[in-house]
Scaffold this active site. Sequence first.
Site, short mmCIF file in Angstrom:
data_model
loop_
_atom_site.label_atom_id
_atom_site.label_comp_id
_atom_site.label_asym_id
_atom_site.label_seq_id
_atom_site.Cartn_x
_atom_site.Cartn_y
_atom_site.Cartn_z
CB SER A 1 -0.88 -0.14 1.35
OG SER A 1 -0.11 0.36 2.45
CG ASP A 2 0.97 5.93 -1.13
OD1 ASP A 2 2.04 6.32 -0.45
OD2 ASP A 2 0.78 6.85 -2.10
CD1 TRP A 3 5.01 5.39 4.71
CD2 TRP A 3 4.85 4.47 3.03
NE1 TRP A 3 6.22 4.42 4.70
CE2 TRP A 3 5.96 3.78 3.51
CE3 TRP A 3 4.44 3.43 1.76
CZ2 TRP A 3 6.72 3.00 2.93
CZ3 TRP A 3 5.44 2.38 1.16
CH2 TRP A 3 6.35 2.08 1.88
#
Length: 757
Positions: free
Chosen positions: A230-232
């Site tokens: 995932s993106d952060w």
Amino acid sequence: MNRDIKNIVSQMTLEEKAGMCSGLDVWHLKGVERLGIPSIMVANGSNGLHKQTASSESANMNSGIPSTCFPTAAGLASTWNRELIREVGTALGEVCQAENIAVLLGPGANIKRSPLGGRNFEYFSEDPYLSSEIAASHIQGVQSQGVGTSLKHFAVNNQEYHRMTYDAVIDERTLREIYLASFEGAVKKGQPWTLMTAYNKINGSYASQNDHLLGDVLRNEWGYEGLVVSDWGAVDQIVDSLAGGLELEMPGNGDISEKKIIHAVKNQKLSVEVLDIAVERMLQRVFMHLDNKKENATFDQDEHHQLARKVASESIVLLKNTDNVLPLEKSSKVAIIGALAQKPKFQGGGSAFVVPTRVDIPLDEINQLATSEDLITYAPGYTLDSEDVDNSLMEEAILAAQVADVTVIFAGLPDGFETELADRAHLLLPYNQQQLIEAIAAVQSKVVVVLMNGAALEMPWATSVSSIVEAYLGGQAVGGAIADVLFGEVNPSGKLAETFPMKLAHNPSFLNFPGEGNRVEYKEGIFVGYRYYDTKKIEPLFPFGHGLSYTTFEYSNLTMSRTELSDTDTVDVQVTISNTGSRAGKETVQLYVKDIESSVVRPDKELKDFAKVELKPGEHTTISFTLHKRAFAYYNVALKDWHVESGSFEIMIGGSSSTIALGATILVNSTVSLRQTYDRNSLLGELMTNPVAAPILQALTQNFQASMGIAEGDEKTAKMMQAALTGMPLRNLVTFSQGGFTDGMVEQLLIQLNEQN
């Protein structure tokens, strides 16, 4: 080293497996010491390594170890040079090896839907083919050094406004042809170790748990075997994400996600098999890092800086050059105007920020190349911390310009105009810079504007100046690169990877960007960038693929290996390119394809291949392209596949999307027959194209016209009636035929037609 990963996973406890599905902290993955599984580190950086210092392992975007800052993605794509981008990737991989980074979080392959996108400088292009080709080369370069990449942000991530929650509402054809195609080639050719999901939703489902995106497309169709991260902060529900195709949530959040996963498994809301597969994929990447680790790895900062200068030089786009004002004579008296000449803008803001190892100052580099420093005068002209006009600075700049042979104005977007977390409000330069350009142009006939920005600009002043040099955000060596181009040490060869519109309002997404609330409708469909401008015949300020040179090129001898083929065949296209000028130079040969007649709406032309060549004066070479099915296909939603309609296509070769030099026509025959199903509401015009239905309906319509009292020879009324009939559903023949055509006859005709198909 061969390892039995399944056996290792079988030795892990449920708690250990669940724990590995989210990070240890901001930049590290969790390990399991008792099983020899180490914690590994990842770091930001598509144009340079952004590694946090040991004393500050937080998400601070403006801190980190020094690293060579290469041009941002907007500049890299403007090189149109696969091999050069691979060199950049290799250099980045070398840095990561020296710094013990397992995965570099990039490159970004999102489409530039709107020139207002805040992170456009981090993305390659408005065109999916160019974007995927440059991304693949970047990935190949980094991973050649045994370091992973993370292709991002998957997918339909095209704005910063409400970026963590907006829902991109998009039809399947547009999704496939534009937004997923930008990733597809990069995934298949580059095989990135990891792929990063976007924050946003796509058609109601968050990208990090979108099973259509991650399962149907990425895994099943594209055959991706890497790790999905995932993106952060992009995960909504960790259990849904794991079920939807995600393996790793970043950053770490203590044991919050671990507890949710354990609870879901124990309550049979998440299968152990899904969890095991996720952990297996993570371990594959962890051990790939270990097996490829180069002990005592080093790199040469000076070599990397020289590479950064080479790449920046090749990324510079010469947009305009009236009367060949450029290149400058080294003995000319030149006024350098603009604060950016002393404090260059060479990168954007946000997570892509790189602490440079050094920075070349444009003014200093220009002084070094001039015959004498006495020939160069400098005036700041404006301040970078305000858009207000400073009259004293303006007057000083005007005086300097009046006594110079040529004036070079450095203009661009100061810090804060282009950054992660915020989209741009407009496409204009700051007010004080616009006024400065107009004022200088009023007293000096030879004005060169050097732009330092990350995306398209409006230029109401463009007709007032002689030359425009687009330097983009060219990295730490941009000062030297600009000087090289201005004085002709380097012949500019950059080409725009995006369209510069005359006005923002001309952009196809204008009425639907950034959407309303959390809903963004992609109503422009497949007509993004030049696909829209060319099809609508809207002249842009500078077209996609545009870029001038200090020499001239000629295209000739377009040939094809065949003039007819099936959609399972390939065709080789060749063209001769000659340098007809007096300087050595590089040209990017662009190949576009047009479907001449289609049953579905298609753009006027689409980029399908390109090649960059370097030629000496008088030299020529032959470029070869091989076109496959996808060069002629559109995505057919009913088939759930790429489809080529039988018919003629035009092959177009040129130096930009608007300067097509050569063209040829080829006939492509489809091997797939589309089943047409007819019903009572099928239109007569549609049915009249069917050879079985046509004679029957022709007789009926003639009788119908006669019953309406249309006399023979009354062509005007007959044509009007014929037009009305083509838009009439089949069932209306029963209504209007006065018993001549019954419901039973309709059903019999439909049975006959549908059995035939």
